[in-house]
Structures are given as structure tokens and as C-alpha cells.
Design an enzyme around this catalytic site. Structure first.
Site, mmCIF file in Angstrom:
data_model
loop_
_atom_site.group_PDB
_atom_site.id
_atom_site.type_symbol
_atom_site.label_atom_id
_atom_site.label_comp_id
_atom_site.label_asym_id
_atom_site.label_seq_id
_atom_site.Cartn_x
_atom_site.Cartn_y
_atom_site.Cartn_z
ATOM 1 N N GLU A 274 0.869 -1.372 -0.212
ATOM 2 C CA GLU A 274 -0.411 -0.399 0.206
ATOM 3 C C GLU A 274 1.294 1.111 -0.008
ATOM 4 O OE1 GLU A 274 -2.627 -0.279 3.351
ATOM 5 O OE2 GLU A 274 -4.129 -1.780 2.157
ATOM 6 N N ASP A 347 -8.367 -8.940 3.558
ATOM 7 C CA ASP A 347 -8.336 -8.038 4.777
ATOM 8 C C ASP A 347 -8.891 -7.894 5.695
ATOM 9 O OD1 ASP A 347 -7.153 -5.970 6.169
ATOM 10 O OD2 ASP A 347 -7.962 -4.343 4.320
ATOM 11 N N GLU A 375 -12.473 -2.175 11.771
ATOM 12 C CA GLU A 375 -12.615 -1.516 10.913
ATOM 13 C C GLU A 375 -13.562 -2.044 9.556
ATOM 14 O OE1 GLU A 375 -8.331 -1.950 8.718
ATOM 15 O OE2 GLU A 375 -10.170 -1.147 6.695
HETATM 16 C C1 GCU Z 1 -6.315 -1.747 5.879
HETATM 17 C C2 GCU Z 1 -6.239 -0.836 6.146
HETATM 18 C C3 GCU Z 1 -5.207 0.522 6.222
HETATM 19 C C4 GCU Z 1 -4.341 -0.535 6.862
HETATM 20 C C5 GCU Z 1 -3.851 -1.450 6.247
HETATM 21 C C6 GCU Z 1 -2.469 -3.160 6.705
HETATM 22 O O1 GCU Z 1 -5.871 -2.042 4.613
HETATM 23 O O2 GCU Z 1 -7.907 0.346 5.167
HETATM 24 O O3 GCU Z 1 -5.777 1.523 6.703
HETATM 25 O O4 GCU Z 1 -2.430 -0.163 6.628
HETATM 26 O O5 GCU Z 1 -5.413 -2.632 5.874
HETATM 27 O O6 GCU Z 1 -2.878 -3.737 7.848
HETATM 28 O O7 GCU Z 1 -1.339 -2.539 7.014
#
Ligand code: GCU
Length: 666
Positions: A274, A347, A375
């Protein structure tokens, strides 16, 4: 002088005991509502312990404040390495003996005794031994240095970086005590999307201040690091793990940390995921990156938790990517690296099959990562007790070692003697008075700690303990509320995404439904359609050998079970298969009708929860009763929202009516 000293002693005891005895009914006391005894019942003796051991002193103090069961002897026995940080409890005549190898074991035993007392369970005459299932039982805080919390729904961060290290909030002590009471022995203070700044001297002294508070509760501090810190902070040309200057930078940074915090735990790393930097930026592997950090930490006994949550915007199924990236690296990680794997391959969805990595990589230490912060489960508005989700994952058969290779056995200490084992959960804690936003979300923090200690406890046992300690032991209340809690996760799955549907969430904030979500030019793997694949023929993601082939990442026989509609568990059907709208389900309904019934069932159950809760009014205090009642009202509203949005959207594809006996979407 003697009188003055005695006065001081009693003052300290009173100050320590009274706040918890006041029983503020705002939820701030969590499950730690022991009632103070008027005068000591029995004596607490410590034998073979150092008089300066603060953890032992704390254990003794807790007993003296709250224990009503007579004399207790606490004995440290360093030769009992077999106990790890566990303990042995026995009874002789009217005395309770607690033996532990380490003082933190004594503290855990004391909380266990108090738990037995508070829940009315009584101490088994035969005595027993408790050894934790995992060596490291760790909370991951996704807290940012500016006080916000990524995916946090219980207020701002507990850590007041501006005031630290000079001012220590009393909540740091309360946090330590709450965690110790359920056996949590590690905390990662900051977000996995980490700022390099945390490694600056000015922040490290703040980290040290927290570590100094937590130490007596047996809690070690870890931090998340930004892989680019050598470049960002150190001014190096790059952060390439094979660059000698970079290696040197990490070694001296680690040295600096241990000079401040001699029992520092280590690093948590989110790399090449990410948008975060990582070793792949330099053409290196995850193993290269993790090992470089492991080598820096190893002289001090530190550990690297290297996250396996990685995926890229490719055409390939996101569920397959972590496995594809990590499996070729099996056996290449240092002994002090543990691969931290989210419980499911996508996730933290309301339901996912377990992550196939947990049944693979036999030569690599792996740990589970759960998410307590909701979440994808209604934030801190929805009552969702997560122990059933955790248990479902822990008890999943991986077939990695023939039968009996459950996820629990693949990761806990029972089969991995000599290798450090760990389990993590993303915390749901913030500055809210009740810590977790929803009073019942405290149960998820509690359940994680209890399962990290003993993964064979049942969800019902844990709920039972928690209810008695947090609310009341009145049978009527315990039975009804326990049933509600045990049903709550499945109910949330029903009104959000039943039958294996996943990621139908509104973009970015992940609160409500948005199955139609599509942002022009947006990443396809962040759009719900990518996951549900609804069309006029049917619904679901084909991950069989005819589709993305994700099913082949599971060991035989599981790949066959999941890969066939007739053997695939119905609760995962649409995860693995694209199924026609008229497919016959076990109930005899078609897929479409079953889907309608599931969504409707979720809604009806939340309404039932409201009625159950209303009947509980007379058993508990008003503030907490009203707070939960109000949250259930929001949950009921949201459940209808989910049902209406999803059914109306999917109906555009199924082109079939909503069954006449169900409430119509508006
Ligand atoms: C999910 C979440 C993010 C978080 C990521 C992670 O994508 O939405 O906010 O950073 O998980 O676990 O690294």
C-alpha cells in the site's frame, strides 16, 4: 517514625484500591471491577523473591486489596523454565500456593485467582499449571504521532506524544494493568504506516518513558518502523538493505534504542505494501529486508515482525499475492524474524477463509494478526463479539501436516519448541472513557488476550468470564447476554455480506455498503465489483482452477473441498465460486432467495438483540445500559441500510423478486 511509615503504607494502599472500588459506571474500569475487601483476609507471603521486584510487589498489592480467599504463598522458582512466563497453582489445607519461574508469572497467576474469585468459579482443589500458548502476545496500535489513529473508533491515541516524557497519564498504568490481567506482554506503539520520526532521539525518549511504565506489568515495547528511515532520517543515499551504510545505520540506531530501553522488543514492519517503502524498491526481497533488521536486533534479543500483508494493483487476484511473494522465501528468514500474517487473504473481512500462508512455509516462523478495531464490522457502533471469528480461524484445519494441523497448531508453541511464537491483534483502544468506544468492544480486547494465553478456551467461556467481571453474575443477565454475544458475529455477516461475499464496503472509510462502488480510473482491486462479480448469470468470485486458481494455494485436501461447490462450506461459497442465481442451496432455496433470507435474518436478529437488551435494564447500571441501547439502535438502522442497499443492487442482476414474506427494501 514507625507510625508515619505505617500511615504511608496504608495511604498508598488506599490510593491504589479506592479508585477501582468506586465503580464508576462509565466503563473506564473495563473488566477490572474487583471489590475491595474491608480488611485483609489472610496473608500474602513472598518467598524466594527479590524485595525490590516491582512486579512481585504489584502482585502482592493486588492480592492484599482484593483477594478474599485466605493465605497465599507466592514463590519464585527460577529452575522452573518449563513454566515460561506461566505458573503453577495448588492448594494445601487453606493456603494457596503459587509457583512461577518469573515474577510476571506470579502477576498473571494473581489475576487468574482474582478472575476465579470474581466469576465465582472457585479454585480447583487439584491445582493446575498454566503456560501461555504463544511467547509474545502483542497489541498493534495504529496510532500516529499527531494523535490520530488509523482505523481507530474510540477517540484519539492514548499516547500523548506532546506531554511525554515529562507527563505520564494515569491511563498508561491502567493500560498496563488491563493488559497484564489478560496476559498481553507486548505492545507496538505506532501505526504500521510508520513515520520515520519515531526513530528520532526526541521520540525515543518518549518511547522509553512508556516502556518504563509498562515494564512492571511485564509488557515490552516495540515500534513500527519506516523502511526508508536511513534515507529520510539518516540522510543516506538510499535505504537498500544490502548497502553497508544502511546496515550500519540500523545497527547504530538499534544500539541507541537499547541504551535507552534495555528490554526493547523489536520492530514491526509493513514493507512494499500500500505504498510503503521496502526492500523491493531496490530489487531486494522481503527476506533481505527482514534479515538486515534482524541482524541489528539479534545481539540484544530483539525480534522483527515482518508483515505479509502485501498486494499490488495487478490483474491477478489480490487474495493470491502474499502467498506468491512469500512462499519462495521459505527458510530464508533469520530465527528472530516472525512473518506476521493477517487471518484472511484479503483484509479482516467479516468472514474470510484462513490465509493460505498459515498452512505453508514450514521453515518460517509465522504469527497470526487479528483486528480488534472494527474497521469492517461497524466501527465502534456495532456490537460484534469477535471471539467466534478468532476461534474459527485458529481451529481451521490447514492440512499442512496431515490432520491436526490447525492454524493454532501451526503458529503456537505446542509444536515449535525452541522457536519464538507470537500472536498479534490491531488494538481497538483510544482515549474514550470506556477505552473502546462501545462497551462490548472491550470484550474483544479481553478475548484476544485470553486466547493468546490459551487458544483452546471457547468463545462461550471467555464471554461468560467477561460478562461476570464487567457487568454482573446474575444468571438471567449472563445467559441472555452471552447468547447475544455468541450470535453477534454471524448476525453481522448476515446483514453485511453473507455466503462468502466480501469487501462490499464504501470506499476508503469502510463503514456502510457500496457494492456498486466504482471510481472512474480507480484501482480495480479497491472496487467492490472486483470482489462480488455480480452479473445476470450469478454472483461470487471464481477462485477455482477455472478462475483465479487461488484455491490451489490451500493444501490438499482443502483445495478440493473449497474448489467444489458441493463440498465448499456455504458460508464461503461466494468467496470461491461464481454461482448461478438459481443454484440450489442446502436449505432448498435458490441462491437469490437464500441471499434475501440471510440479509433479512441479520436485520431481524439485531432487532431481537435490542429487545433482549431492553429486558436487561434492571440488572445493570443506567449509564452503560443506555449507552449500549443507543448503539444497538444505530446497529439496527445500519443493518437495514446494508440489507436494502445490497439486495436492491444485486436485484438489478438477479432480476428476481424479493420473497413475499420478507420486509421489502425501501
Ligand atoms: C487495511 C486498512 C489500512 C491499513 C492496512 C494494513 O488496508 O484499511 O488502513 O493500513 O490494512 O493493515 O496495513
Amino acid at each position: 517514625m514507625r507510625y508515619i511509615m505505617r500511615f504511608h503504607f496504608y495511604l498508598v494502599i488506599i490510593l491504589y484500591c479506592v479508585p477501582t472500588a468506586l465503580r464508576a459506571e462509565d466503563g473506564s474500569q473495563l473488566w477490572l471491577r474487583f471489590s475491595k475487601q474491608e480488611k485483609p483476609v489472610g496473608t500474602v507471603q513472598i518467598i524466594k523473591g527479590k524485595s525490590t521486584d516491582v512486579t512481585l510487589a504489584l502482585a502482592k498489592q493486588e492480592l492484599e486489596c482484593y483477594w478474599k480467599g485466605g493465605d497465599v504463598i507466592l514463590k519464585l522458582d527460577p529452575s522452573r523454565k518449563d513454566l515460561k512466563d506461566g505458573y503453577q497453582i495448588s492448594q494445601h489445607e487453606n493456603q494457596v500456593y503459587v509457583i512461577a519461574g518469573q515474577s510476571v508469572g506470579i502477576l498473571y497467576a494473581v489475576y487468574h485467582l482474582l478472575r476465579l474469585q470474581e466469576t465465582g468459579a472457585g479454585i480447583p482443589r487439584s491445582g493446575w499449571v498454566e503456560i501461555p500458548a504463544y511467547d509474545i502476545r502483542v497489541l498493534n496500535h495504529w496510532d500516529n504521532l499527531d494523535g490520530t489513529i488509523e482505523r481507530g473508533y474510540a477517540g484519539h491515541s492514548l499516547w500523548n506524544w506532546e506531554e511525554l516524557p515529562n507527563k505520564l497519564s494515569p491511563r498508561y498504568e491502567q493500560y498496563g494493568r488491563a493488559n497484564a490481567s489478560i496476559g498481553i506482554n507486548a505492545t507496538v506503539l505506532n501505526n504500521v504506516n510508520a513515520s520515520s520520526d519515531l526513530l528520532k532521539k526526541e521520540y525515543l525518549i518518549k518511547v522509553k518513558a512508556l516502556a518504563d511504565v509498562f515494564r512492571k506489568y511485564g509488557i515490552k515495547v516495540y515500534v513500527s518502523i519506516n523502511f526508508s528511515a536511513p534515507k529520510n532520517l539518516g540522510g543516506l543515499a538510499n535505504s537498500d538493505p544490502l548497502n553497508k551504510d544502511v546496515q550500519h545505520w540500523w545497527k547504530s540506531k538499534v544500539k541507541e534504542i537499547y541504551a535507552l530501553i534495555p528490554d526493547f522488543g523489536g520492530f514491526l514492519v509493513k514493507a512494499n505494501s500500500e505504498g510503503q517503502p521496502g526492500p523491493q524498491d531496490y530489487g531486494r526481497t522481503h527476506a533481505d529486508g527482514a534479515n538486515m533488521l534482524a541482524d541489528a536486533l539479534s545481539p540484544y534479543g530483539g525480534t522483527v515482525f515482518w508483515r505479509a500483508f502485501v498486494y499490488h494493483p495487478t490483474k491477478d487476484d489480490r487474495a493470491k499475492q502474499a502467498y506468491r511473494e512469500f512462499v519462495p522465501l521459505d527458510g530464508q528468514f533469520r530465527d528472530n524474524v516472525i512473518l506476521q500474517v493477517k487471518n484472511g487473504p484479503i483484509d479482516f473481512q467479516p468472514r474470510e477463509p484462513f490465509n493460505p500462508l498459515l498452512g505453508a512455509m514450514p521453515n518460517t516462523a509465522k504469527m497470526l494478526e487479528f483486528q480488534l478495531t472494527q474497521e469492517y464490522l461497524g466501527f465502534s457502533n456495532h456490537l460484534v463479539y469477535l471471539a467466534p471469528l478468532f476461534k474459527e480461524v485458529l481451529d481451521s484445519e490447514t492440512y499442512a501436516t496431515g490432520k491436526g494441523g490447525t492454524v493454532a497448531k501451526q503458529t503456537d508453541s505446542s509444536r515449535h519448541s525452541g522457536r519464538k511464537t507470537a500472536i498479534a491483534a490491531v488494538a481497538n483502544i483510544g482515549l474514550d472513557t470506556n477505552w473502546t468506544g462501545h462497551h462490548f468492544a472491550q470484550a474483544n480486547w479481553y478475548a484476544f488476550g485470553r486466547l493468546a494465553w490459551n487458544n483452546s478456551l471457547s468463545s462461550a467461556q471467555i464471554a461468560d468470564e467477561w460478562i461476570r467481571m464487567t457487568f454482573t453474575g446474575v444468571k438471567e443477565f449472563v445467559e441472555h447476554v452471552k447468547k447475544l454475544m455468541l450470535e453477534s458475529r454471524e448476525v453481522a455477516v448476515d446483514y453485511m455480506m453473507p455466503l462468502g461475499l466480501h469487501h462490499l464496503f464504501a470506499f476508503e472509510h469502510h463503514y456502510g455498503p457500496e457494492p456498486w462502488g466504482d471510481i472512474p480510473g480507480g484501482r480495480p482491486d479497491w472496487m467492490p465489483w472486483y470482489y462480488h462479480n455480480a452479473d445476470t448469470l450469478g454472483l461470487g468470485f471464481d477462485r477455482t482452477v477455472n478462475g483465479s486458481r487461488a484455491v490451489t494455494q490451500y493444501n490438499p485436501s482443502l483445495d478440493k473441498i473449497y474448489g467444489n461447490t458441493s463440498t465448499c462450506p456455504e458460508n464461503l461459497l461466494l468467496w470461491f465460486h461464481h454461482v448461478s442465481w438459481n443454484y440450489r442451496m442446502n436449505s432448498g432455496n435458490t441462491l437469490w432467495t437464500e441471499l434475501c433470507f440471510r440479509y433479512d435474518h441479520g436485520v431481524q436478529k439485531v432487532r431481537e438483540f435490542q429487545k433482549v437488551w431492553d429486558r436487561m435494564e434492571k440488572y445493570i447500571d443506567r449509564p452503560r445500559f443506555l449507552a449500549v441501547q443507543a448503539k444497538l439502535r444505530i446497529q439496527a438502522r445500519d443493518a437495514v441500510w446494508w440489507k436494502d442497499a445490497c439486495l436492491q443492487y444485486f436485484q438489478c442482476f438477479s432480476r428476481q423478486p424479493i420473497p413475499y414474506n420478507l420486509e421489502r427494501p425501501i
